[in-house]
Design a protein around this motif. Structure first.
Motif, PDB file in Angstrom:
ATOM      1  N   LYS A 228       0.823  -1.200   0.000  1.00 16.87           N
ATOM      2  CA  LYS A 228       0.000   0.000   0.000  1.00 16.87           C
ATOM      3  C   LYS A 228       0.865   1.261   0.000  1.00 16.87           C
ATOM      4  CE  LYS A 228      -4.652   0.115   0.949  1.00 16.87           C
ATOM      5  NZ  LYS A 228      -5.801  -0.202   1.728  1.00 16.87           N
ATOM      6  N   ALA A 229       2.004   1.190   0.699  1.00 19.10           N
ATOM      7  CA  ALA A 229       2.918   2.342   0.727  1.00 19.10           C
ATOM      8  C   ALA A 229       3.395   2.658  -0.695  1.00 19.10           C
ATOM      9  CB  ALA A 229       4.110   2.046   1.634  1.00 19.10           C
ATOM     10  N   LYS A 230       3.755   1.600  -1.453  1.00 17.47           N
ATOM     11  CA  LYS A 230       4.218   1.802  -2.836  1.00 17.47           C
ATOM     12  C   LYS A 230       3.116   2.375  -3.712  1.00 17.47           C
ATOM     13  CE  LYS A 230       7.793  -1.748  -3.041  1.00 17.47           C
ATOM     14  NZ  LYS A 230       7.974  -3.183  -3.255  1.00 17.47           N
ATOM     15  N   LYS A 231       1.904   1.860  -3.543  1.00 18.55           N
ATOM     16  CA  LYS A 231       0.819   2.257  -4.441  1.00 18.55           C
ATOM     17  C   LYS A 231       0.308   3.666  -4.163  1.00 18.55           C
ATOM     18  CE  LYS A 231      -3.314   0.628  -6.693  1.00 18.55           C
ATOM     19  NZ  LYS A 231      -4.140  -0.503  -7.021  1.00 18.55           N
ATOM     20  N   TYR A 232       0.128   4.024  -2.879  1.00 19.32           N
ATOM     21  CA  TYR A 232      -0.503   5.301  -2.548  1.00 19.32           C
ATOM     22  C   TYR A 232       0.359   6.243  -1.702  1.00 19.32           C
ATOM     23  CZ  TYR A 232      -4.807   2.777  -3.860  1.00 19.32           C
ATOM     24  OH  TYR A 232      -5.766   2.069  -4.515  1.00 19.32           O
ATOM     25  N   GLY A 233       1.477   5.730  -1.185  1.00 12.86           N
ATOM     26  CA  GLY A 233       2.179   6.458  -0.118  1.00 12.86           C
ATOM     27  C   GLY A 233       2.909   7.726  -0.513  1.00 12.86           C
TER      28      GLY A 233
ATOM     29  N   TYR B  82      -5.540  -5.486   3.649  1.00 14.73           N
ATOM     30  CA  TYR B  82      -5.584  -4.047   3.943  1.00 14.73           C
ATOM     31  C   TYR B  82      -4.193  -3.414   3.966  1.00 14.73           C
ATOM     32  CZ  TYR B  82     -10.532  -3.205   4.615  1.00 14.73           C
ATOM     33  OH  TYR B  82     -11.878  -3.009   4.405  1.00 14.73           O
ATOM     34  N   SER B  83      -3.148  -4.235   4.085  1.00 20.14           N
ATOM     35  CA  SER B  83      -1.805  -3.636   4.032  1.00 20.14           C
ATOM     36  C   SER B  83      -1.199  -3.740   2.631  1.00 20.14           C
ATOM     37  CB  SER B  83      -0.891  -4.269   5.085  1.00 20.14           C
ATOM     38  OG  SER B  83      -0.819  -5.651   4.898  1.00 20.14           O
ATOM     39  N   GLY B  84      -2.052  -4.012   1.628  1.00 24.52           N
ATOM     40  CA  GLY B  84      -1.622  -3.834   0.244  1.00 24.52           C
ATOM     41  C   GLY B  84      -1.290  -5.083  -0.547  1.00 24.52           C
ATOM     42  N   THR B  85      -1.425  -6.271   0.046  1.00 23.29           N
ATOM     43  CA  THR B  85      -1.101  -7.498  -0.689  1.00 23.29           C
ATOM     44  C   THR B  85      -2.352  -8.013  -1.399  1.00 23.29           C
ATOM     45  OG1 THR B  85       0.547  -8.063   0.973  1.00 23.29           O
ATOM     46  CG2 THR B  85      -0.202  -9.860  -0.446  1.00 23.29           C
ATOM     47  N   LYS B  86      -2.184  -8.424  -2.641  1.00 24.82           N
ATOM     48  CA  LYS B  86      -3.318  -8.945  -3.409  1.00 24.82           C
ATOM     49  C   LYS B  86      -3.497 -10.439  -3.121  1.00 24.82           C
ATOM     50  CE  LYS B  86      -5.498  -8.817  -7.901  1.00 24.82           C
ATOM     51  NZ  LYS B  86      -5.619  -8.057  -9.124  1.00 24.82           N
TER      52      LYS B  86
END
Length: 485
Positions: free
Chosen positions: A346-351, A421-425
């Motif tokens: 999630k940090a990579k995608k939106y951070g 919720y922490s960004g893993t699919k």
């Protein structure tokens, strides 16, 4: 024992010299860890009660109860391990009612008499944790001693005495309480007396015909918590007593009878209330103050990012994550990945845009960041995480996964939610297809894409029982995984 190991690891990765100690370790390791503590090669021992009964270390300064003990006797003995040299001993106890519920579950297989005793001891521990009166006075009263915090040595040592709650007059309520205990034949425990006062019927009350009693419902004008707190304070004032022989039935003392005739004053304060929602626990555990102005800026940015991506704002970051950012001020991607509910994906995608906003905000407002609040995690769950990801890739059934890890479905979904919720699919579609047909999935997708909230209780209400809570939670996993990740 598992909790001991995990907590010791968390302390170690955060630069605190800590070792675990429990009866499951081999004798050589236990001796080594005890010696390290005695020789001050380590600062903290994380232990079950197996540690420290006869340890010859007089200068222990802190005893921290990470889980609440089973009784006041245990608590008193364990806190007594600090300050044996006459120096200061600080005792800090973490308390949430769910700990009590866990201990009650442990007792459920025992004989009824043993359960009664265990439950009574636990309720005394609840009383100690929730009371707003002098904790020293409460403990000493429990052991049959009298103590006046206004005049006695050490009367101001605990949190309640240093930060007292406002008090109010409760003469009429004390008289009503004492009269009811007497009129009911001095045969009932605290919870039964409170139920009678509140007019709350149950099997025991109706079988004893207490619902036909004159006093039934006479205390409805006050809350349940008020009467529970009052009983504890009237006990300590020695107007009534608990009869140990009959597992804690309340009896009126001579002083109580006199008080009904001529009592003029009784000052009481309400118990502490501890909230149980996960967001509040997260907030309490963080320890920092949330920067409300920054939260506003972060919410505006989240709305903008969500609009660009054509997704609801909660898909970008949830509110507890924004609160955490506004406490810890993460200024690079590594720190952002440590924020509650974010993670690397999630940090990579939106951070990026959030880190830039926070950096500018910190510079513009000359904020000194609380670096000590960046708590590193141990990755203790990484074994589980890897297992779940590979199992889902192999399209294993959720029932089999839960069974393999000794979890119920509720706990399994909770674990998968934290991963997603922490960004893993997670490609959970194969399992959702087993539970919901195409039309149902379309309906749920439409709901989540248009909703401003991903709260399950809101969705359950919206669909008015068309879907089970578990079904909605499972579909939400698929939705967040596909739309957010």
């Amino acid at each position: 024992r598992k909790r001991v190991e995990a907590l010791a690891q968390v302390l170690q990765v955060n630069g605190i010299k800590a070792v675990p100690y429990h009866a499951g370790l081999d004798a050589k390791t236990r001796v080594l860890h005890q010696d390290m503590f005695l020789m001050e090669d380590t600062n903290v021992v994380v232990a079950t009660i197996a540690f420290g009964m006869g340890i010859d270390k007089p200068d222990v300064r802190f005893v921290i109860h990470h889980d609440i003990p089973k009784s006041i006797e245990s608590y008193y003995q364990e806190t007594g391990r600090a300050g044996r040299d006459g120096g200061e001993g600080h005792c800090l106890a973490y308390y949430a009612y769910k700990d009590i519920e866990k201990l009650e579950k442990f007792m459920s297989g025992k004989p009824i008499a043993e359960q009664e005793i265990g439950h009574a001891l636990l309720q005394e521990m609840v009383g100690y944790s929730e009371t707003s009166m002098s904790r020293r006075q409460y403990i000493l009263h429990y052991f049959g001693e009298e103590f006046d915090p206004a005049t006695g040595a050490g009367g101001n040592m605990d949190d309640n005495m240093r930060n007292p709650k406002p008090q109010k007059q409760a003469v009429d309520e004390v008289k009503l309480l004492i009269q009811l205990i007497g009129a009911a034949g001095e045969r009932y425990k605290s919870k039964d007396i409170v139920n009678i006062l509140m007019g709350k019927n149950n099997a025991m009350i109706s079988s004893h015909k207490l619902d036909q009693h004159d006093y039934f419902g006479s205390g409805k004008y006050k809350e349940h918590a008020f009467w529970t707190a009052l009983i504890r304070q009237v006990l300590v004032a020695r107007l009534i007593k608990k009869d140990i022989e009959t597992y804690g039935t309340l009896k009126v003392l001579d002083a109580g009878r006199e008080y009904v005739m001529s009592g003029k004053t009784f000052m009481m304060s309400d118990d502490h209330t501890y909230y149980q929602s996960s967001d509040q626990i997260v907030g309490a555990a963080r320890g920092g103050a949330v920067d409300t102005q920054l939260v506003t800026f972060l919410k505006d940015l989240r709305k903008k990012v969500a609009k660009q991506k054509n997704v609801p704002p909660y898909v970008v970051f949830q509110d507890p994550s924004l609160d955490d950012m506004a406490t810890k001020y993460p200024m690079n991607m590594e720190e952002m990945a440590n924020i509650h509910g974010v993670g690397e994906g999630k940090a990579k995608k939106y951070g990026k845009s959030f880190v830039e906003l926070i950096s500018s905000y910190v510079d513009d407002n000359d904020i000194i960041r609380p670096d000590d609040l960046i708590i590193k995690s141990t990755g203790a769950k990484s074994g589980n995480k890897l297992y779940f990801i590979t199992s889902i890739d192999r399209k294993l059934s959720f029932d089999d996964m839960a069974s393999a890890k000794g979890m119920d479905m509720n706990k399994l979904i909770g674990e998968l939610e934290s991963i997603v919720y922490s960004g893993t699919k997670l490609n959970v579609g194969y399992w959702i297809d087993e539970m919901l047909d195409e039309e149902q999935q379309e309906e749920l997708h439409e709901y989540f894409i248009e909703s401003v909230s991903d709260k399950i209780e809101v969705a359950v209400e919206e669909f008015e029982g068309d879907y089970e809570e578990e079904e909605i939670r499972l579909y939400r996993l698929k939705f967040i995984s596909e739309v957010a990740n």
